[in-house]
Design a protein around this motif. Structure first.
Motif, PDB file in Angstrom:
ATOM      1  N   TYR A   1      27.071  65.762  27.737  1.00 16.47           N
ATOM      2  CA  TYR A   1      27.011  65.002  26.627  1.00 16.47           C
ATOM      3  C   TYR A   1      28.249  64.476  26.013  1.00 16.47           C
ATOM      4  N   LEU A   2      28.076  63.122  26.468  1.00 19.46           N
ATOM      5  CA  LEU A   2      29.601  62.556  26.188  1.00 19.46           C
ATOM      6  C   LEU A   2      29.961  61.668  25.069  1.00 19.46           C
ATOM      7  N   ASP A   3      30.858  61.873  24.162  1.00 23.17           N
ATOM      8  CA  ASP A   3      30.679  61.337  22.959  1.00 23.17           C
ATOM      9  C   ASP A   3      32.330  60.813  22.586  1.00 23.17           C
ATOM     10  N   PHE A   4      32.841  59.514  22.012  1.00 26.77           N
ATOM     11  CA  PHE A   4      33.527  59.333  21.426  1.00 26.77           C
ATOM     12  C   PHE A   4      34.433  58.419  20.897  1.00 26.77           C
ATOM     13  N   GLU A   5      35.415  58.006  20.459  1.00 27.17           N
ATOM     14  CA  GLU A   5      35.319  56.764  19.156  1.00 27.17           C
ATOM     15  C   GLU A   5      36.718  55.860  20.094  1.00 27.17           C
ATOM     16  N   ALA A   6      36.752  54.772  20.083  1.00 26.17           N
ATOM     17  CA  ALA A   6      37.923  53.780  20.519  1.00 26.17           C
ATOM     18  C   ALA A   6      39.333  53.983  19.465  1.00 26.17           C
ATOM     19  N   LYS A   7      39.997  53.853  19.493  1.00 25.93           N
ATOM     20  CA  LYS A   7      40.792  53.794  18.570  1.00 25.93           C
ATOM     21  C   LYS A   7      42.454  52.831  19.327  1.00 25.93           C
ATOM     22  N   GLU A   8      42.612  51.876  17.746  1.00 23.86           N
ATOM     23  CA  GLU A   8      43.727  50.873  18.941  1.00 23.86           C
ATOM     24  C   GLU A   8      44.927  50.426  17.666  1.00 23.86           C
ATOM     25  N   THR A   9      46.052  51.130  18.902  1.00 28.83           N
ATOM     26  CA  THR A   9      47.130  50.936  17.347  1.00 28.83           C
ATOM     27  C   THR A   9      48.431  49.868  17.941  1.00 28.83           C
ATOM     28  N   LYS A  10      48.602  49.156  16.970  1.00 34.82           N
ATOM     29  CA  LYS A  10      49.682  48.713  17.477  1.00 34.82           C
ATOM     30  C   LYS A  10      51.714  49.325  17.573  1.00 34.82           C
ATOM     31  N   ASN A  11      51.159  50.820  16.566  1.00 39.70           N
ATOM     32  CA  ASN A  11      52.552  51.783  17.040  1.00 39.70           C
ATOM     33  C   ASN A  11      52.690  51.745  18.651  1.00 39.70           C
ATOM     34  N   LYS A  12      54.019  51.747  18.063  1.00 37.14           N
ATOM     35  CA  LYS A  12      54.766  51.716  19.335  1.00 37.14           C
ATOM     36  C   LYS A  12      56.193  53.677  20.154  1.00 37.14           C
ATOM     37  N   THR A  13      55.202  54.418  19.380  1.00 37.02           N
ATOM     38  CA  THR A  13      55.644  55.777  18.994  1.00 37.02           C
ATOM     39  C   THR A  13      55.116  56.495  18.755  1.00 37.02           C
ATOM     40  N   SER A  14      54.294  56.611  18.330  1.00 38.44           N
ATOM     41  CA  SER A  14      52.799  57.165  17.679  1.00 38.44           C
ATOM     42  C   SER A  14      51.454  56.801  17.832  1.00 38.44           C
ATOM     43  N   PHE A  15      50.209  57.723  17.407  1.00 35.87           N
ATOM     44  CA  PHE A  15      48.876  57.541  16.956  1.00 35.87           C
ATOM     45  C   PHE A  15      49.104  57.880  15.592  1.00 35.87           C
ATOM     46  N   PRO A  16      49.435  57.347  13.861  1.00 36.44           N
ATOM     47  CA  PRO A  16      48.138  57.775  13.351  1.00 36.44           C
ATOM     48  C   PRO A  16      47.265  58.997  13.170  1.00 36.44           C
ATOM     49  N   LEU A  17      47.000  59.239  13.006  1.00 37.15           N
ATOM     50  CA  LEU A  17      45.373  60.082  12.580  1.00 37.15           C
ATOM     51  C   LEU A  17      44.626  59.496  11.494  1.00 37.15           C
ATOM     52  N   LYS A  18      45.453  58.837  10.365  1.00 37.25           N
ATOM     53  CA  LYS A  18      44.860  58.499   9.354  1.00 37.25           C
ATOM     54  C   LYS A  18      44.263  56.788  10.293  1.00 37.25           C
ATOM     55  N   ASN A  19      43.712  56.613  10.762  1.00 36.94           N
ATOM     56  CA  ASN A  19      42.816  56.593  12.150  1.00 36.94           C
ATOM     57  C   ASN A  19      41.980  56.740  11.913  1.00 36.94           C
TER      58      ASN A  19
END
Lengths: 210, 210
Positions: B99-117
């Motif tokens: 079973y595969l389950d995922f979310e696709a996320k995009e960020t313009k940030n260059k140094t981190s991925f903010p989890l508020k997404n």
């Protein structure tokens, strides 16, 4: 391509069925309390989720959005949209590491389940899921009989392929033989996971799944 | 409950990463052709489905329908509806019996991925799926860097739980260490199944999945 069971499956199903028929004499109903089958499934999914038994969700209804208004200081309002035909089945999720995928169907018919209730692309989706070792089935509710069955998708696909006419169907007799009867209850209302356990046990014996 | 890897995982990930960095020098981009990440994922899913590699679908957007018109001789028209917040992730399906389950996320940030997404209920959904032995991850696109990563959900959950403030995030450095980099291509555009293979191999070694 149909995935067919060897003839050897029947005795096991019959064994299971005998036990079910005993239980079925005490079954309760929900149709006379005005509850729809799909709602009963959704409640059962909630039950399994809350007790950490299985993670199964109904997919949202697919909708084609045409026009959206963005009023100031309030939420976006969809002003024009249309229902789209689903390209997959309604329910999927994970249970004991298995991918589960199923469709819930209701019929007033007392003697058979007409397959016109299914679409070609749903049959295709089932074929694909089975090929990738998913556990795929239909939960069927005979509303006039107050009887509920789990039917493993390979049987549905086989019937679909064998019957060229528009009168494709599975008779109640066939369903009693190939299906696993589910005794409707209170919590969960449709205890289909018990039937899934039987299905997995059978498939593991026959090595249809890993 | 966070599901944590023993420290022993790092060498394997680093091995993988070295190979990826070599490949990544020749990577193509899709952002400058105006293609959104989600569309690229959807096309990749179509690619995998058409070649019978994996059965993965995006779930329809959940919508609360308020008013529907039923004009004579034409299709029902939804006249008032609202977007609802999704209670699960966007994509799921079956691959090699998993079973595969995922979310696709995009960020313009260059140094981190903010989890508020991500939302709390998405984190909960990931926890549930992992507990039932699903393969759960995020596909992350750094649009300013043209770099794509698969991040296994236990790392996301761990970061979410560790950081109490609203500034939860994973730095690019951390992601380079824990994630599997995906070299964006032409067909499929996001060849994430290769990364999933690595993830399954790792989990099987560690016995996180059956």
């Amino acid at each position: 391509m149909a995935i067919k069971y060897p003839n050897g499956h029947l005795p096991l199903y019959n064994e299971v069925r005998k036990k079910q028929l005993k239980k079925a004499t005490t079954r309760t109903t929900f149709s006379n309390r005005g509850m729809r089958f799909e709602e009963a499934i959704n409640q059962s999914n909630d039950y399994y989720l809350n007790r950490n038994i299985a993670v199964i969700h109904k997919k949202p209804t697919p909708i084609q959005i045409v026009k959206v208004d963005y009023p100031k200081r309030s939420a976006a309002v969809i002003k024009e949209a249309y229902f789209k035909e689903a390209s997959t089945t309604d329910y999927n999720g994970v249970y004991r590491g298995y991918y589960l995928d199923f469709e819930a169907k209701e019929t007033k018919n007392k003697t058979s389940f007409p397959l016109k209730n299914l679409h070609e692309h749903q049959i295709n989706h089932m074929r694909q899921c089975i090929e990738h070792k998913g556990i795929c089935f239909i939960l069927l509710w005979f509303s006039s009989l107050n009887r509920c069955f789990l039917i493993d998708s390979p049987f549905i696909i086989e019937a679909w392929e064998k019957q060229a006419t528009e009168k494709k169907s599975l008779t109640l007799n066939q369903i009693e033989e190939i299906g696993i009867e589910i005794t409707v209850g209170i919590a969960p209302r449709i205890p289909f996971i018990e039937a899934v356990n039987q299905l997995i046990e059978l498939k593991e014996k026959k090595k249809y799944v890993k």
